[in-house]
Design a protein around this motif. Structure first.
Motif, PDB file in Angstrom:
ATOM      1  N   VAL A  37      -8.305  -0.465   1.772  1.00  0.00           N
ATOM      2  CA  VAL A  37      -7.252  -1.442   1.450  1.00  0.00           C
ATOM      3  C   VAL A  37      -5.916  -0.722   1.282  1.00  0.00           C
ATOM      4  N   SER A  38      -5.938   0.397   0.569  1.00  0.00           N
ATOM      5  CA  SER A  38      -4.718   1.176   0.357  1.00  0.00           C
ATOM      6  C   SER A  38      -4.135   1.668   1.685  1.00  0.00           C
ATOM      7  N   ASP A  39      -5.001   2.178   2.558  1.00  0.00           N
ATOM      8  CA  ASP A  39      -4.543   2.650   3.863  1.00  0.00           C
ATOM      9  C   ASP A  39      -3.923   1.524   4.682  1.00  0.00           C
ATOM     10  N   LEU A  40      -4.531   0.346   4.632  1.00  0.00           N
ATOM     11  CA  LEU A  40      -3.981  -0.799   5.360  1.00  0.00           C
ATOM     12  C   LEU A  40      -2.617  -1.193   4.811  1.00  0.00           C
ATOM     13  N   LEU A  41      -2.490  -1.229   3.488  1.00  0.00           N
ATOM     14  CA  LEU A  41      -1.195  -1.563   2.886  1.00  0.00           C
ATOM     15  C   LEU A  41      -0.128  -0.540   3.263  1.00  0.00           C
ATOM     16  N   SER A  42      -0.496   0.737   3.271  1.00  0.00           N
ATOM     17  CA  SER A  42       0.458   1.782   3.661  1.00  0.00           C
ATOM     18  C   SER A  42       0.874   1.631   5.117  1.00  0.00           C
ATOM     19  N   ALA A  43      -0.089   1.384   5.983  1.00  0.00           N
ATOM     20  CA  ALA A  43       0.217   1.208   7.406  1.00  0.00           C
ATOM     21  C   ALA A  43       1.099  -0.014   7.626  1.00  0.00           C
ATOM     22  N   LEU A  44       0.812  -1.093   6.893  1.00  0.00           N
ATOM     23  CA  LEU A  44       1.672  -2.287   6.985  1.00  0.00           C
ATOM     24  C   LEU A  44       3.077  -1.963   6.497  1.00  0.00           C
ATOM     25  N   GLY A  45       3.156  -1.181   5.420  1.00  0.00           N
ATOM     26  CA  GLY A  45       4.464  -0.775   4.917  1.00  0.00           C
ATOM     27  C   GLY A  45       5.254  -0.004   5.959  1.00  0.00           C
ATOM     28  N   GLU A  46       4.592   0.917   6.642  1.00  0.00           N
ATOM     29  CA  GLU A  46       5.266   1.684   7.695  1.00  0.00           C
ATOM     30  C   GLU A  46       5.729   0.773   8.827  1.00  0.00           C
ATOM     31  N   ARG A  47       4.863  -0.156   9.225  1.00  0.00           N
ATOM     32  CA  ARG A  47       5.212  -1.053  10.330  1.00  0.00           C
ATOM     33  C   ARG A  47       6.384  -1.952   9.984  1.00  0.00           C
ATOM     34  N   VAL A  48       6.354  -2.575   8.810  1.00  0.00           N
ATOM     35  CA  VAL A  48       7.459  -3.480   8.462  1.00  0.00           C
ATOM     36  C   VAL A  48       8.739  -2.698   8.224  1.00  0.00           C
ATOM     37  N   ASP A  49       8.624  -1.445   7.782  1.00  0.00           N
ATOM     38  CA  ASP A  49       9.814  -0.600   7.635  1.00  0.00           C
ATOM     39  C   ASP A  49      10.442  -0.341   9.004  1.00  0.00           C
ATOM     40  N   GLU A  50       9.595  -0.038   9.989  1.00  0.00           N
ATOM     41  CA  GLU A  50      10.082   0.168  11.353  1.00  0.00           C
ATOM     42  C   GLU A  50      10.765  -1.085  11.903  1.00  0.00           C
ATOM     43  N   GLN A  51      10.336  -2.239  11.403  1.00  0.00           N
ATOM     44  CA  GLN A  51      10.895  -3.511  11.850  1.00  0.00           C
ATOM     45  C   GLN A  51      12.092  -3.946  11.003  1.00  0.00           C
ATOM     46  N   GLY A  52      12.532  -3.077  10.101  1.00  0.00           N
ATOM     47  CA  GLY A  52      13.748  -3.330   9.338  1.00  0.00           C
ATOM     48  C   GLY A  52      13.576  -4.013   7.997  1.00  0.00           C
ATOM     49  N   ALA A  53      12.358  -4.212   7.558  1.00  0.00           N
ATOM     50  CA  ALA A  53      12.115  -4.882   6.283  1.00  0.00           C
ATOM     51  C   ALA A  53      11.844  -3.828   5.213  1.00  0.00           C
TER      52      ALA A  53
END
Length: 105
Positions: free
Chosen positions: A54-70
């Motif tokens: 779960v933690s890894d998924l949240l981190s990966a989502l964080g990286e993705r949305v950061d790349e998308q400007g959020a």
């Protein structure tokens, strides 16, 4: 919710139900409960535990949305990932230690 997400949630629910039955069944003992707690959080194999995934998924989502400007959402997701591993993990490890040290507890 799209069908792929719904299928994933159903699979997770099925797995958690099995863990729940193992830990809370009529014949469940401290070893069964410790096995389930270790499946949820294992300090020796964080990436292989449920909370680690779960933690890894949240981190990966964080990286993705950061790349998308959020950036604000990314920060919240990274913080949530840390809480899952650190706060919940620490408490689960304490419970495991207590079960190992006091089988009558």
């Amino acid at each position: 919710m799209n069908p792929t997400t719904a299928d994933a949630v159903a699979s997770i629910r099925l797995g958690l139900t099995a863990l729940r039955e193992q830990a809370l069944g009529d014949s469940a003992d401290h070893q069964d409960q410790a096995d389930v707690l270790t499946a949820l959080y294992d300090d020796r194999d964080r990436a292989g535990s449920v909370l680690g995934m779960v933690s890894d998924l949240l981190s990966a989502l964080g990286e993705r949305v950061d790349e998308q400007g959020a950036e604000a959402a990314a920060e919240d997701l990274h913080e949530a990932a840390g809480h899952v591993q650190d706060s919940a993990g620490t408490q689960i490890q304490r419970a495991l230690d207590a079960l190992a040290g006091d089988p009558g507890r």
